[in-house]
Design a protein around this motif. Sequence first.
Motif: not given
Length: 242
Positions: A103, A106-107, A113, A116, A118, A135, A190-191
């Motif tokens: 996570e 990704y950030l 974003v 984040c 999941s 998104n 975002y997932n």
Amino acid sequence: MPKISVLTPLYNTEPDQLKEMIESVLAQSFSDFEFLLLNDSPDNTELESLVKGFSDPRIRFFSNEENLGISESRNKLLGLASGDYIAILDHDDICYPTRLEKEAAYLDSHPDVGVCSSWAEEIPSGRMLRVPESNEDIKRGLLSDCAVIHSAAMIRKDVLLKNHIRWEAVYSPAEDYMLWVKLMEVTMFYNLQEPLLKYRNTPDNTTHKKSDLMALSVKITFATLSVLHGVVKHAIFAGVYR
């Protein structure tokens, strides 16, 4: 300063579940974090003894003098956090070993974003809880459902602070849903399309105990949104393509 602050309010948590939850955080592949736990059941001294039995210096334990409730306890932890990213974790859930690493990565690579999360694996059924990836799809999904798994989410702290967004007890037990509604207009979501959390879904958890109240809270959320913005669709889709 740690990069991540993991925030976990405690309330009469089952000792075995608390131990398992703490161990899952301490076993993370990403180590640059602080772990803040707040006991909101002040008379339950067993929780303090259990937490303090772990010698890891990343653990910071606090206790409320009186019961504040889940929303105010989360807000108190947010005020105590020093990390750039806030990792939410409920007191009876379990993190996969790479949750924080994936996570945060990704950030780091997507500065636009702010949230984040999941998928999650449900305990004890083993059922996979899947949520949309993009998104746009997440925000569309939030029209009718909670398309972000709260206990699996990581949030940029400055997004919460700059926009004065907090958990609100008035929407309990759907305060997590209202948090996403308020964040929709100020940031992107975002997932990650993989499970990074084991979510405990038993007859004793809030989802089951307060299901009718939760449904009412969601309705109140939409009603509030309509008053504030005129129409629900405008409020939700205004930030969809940010």
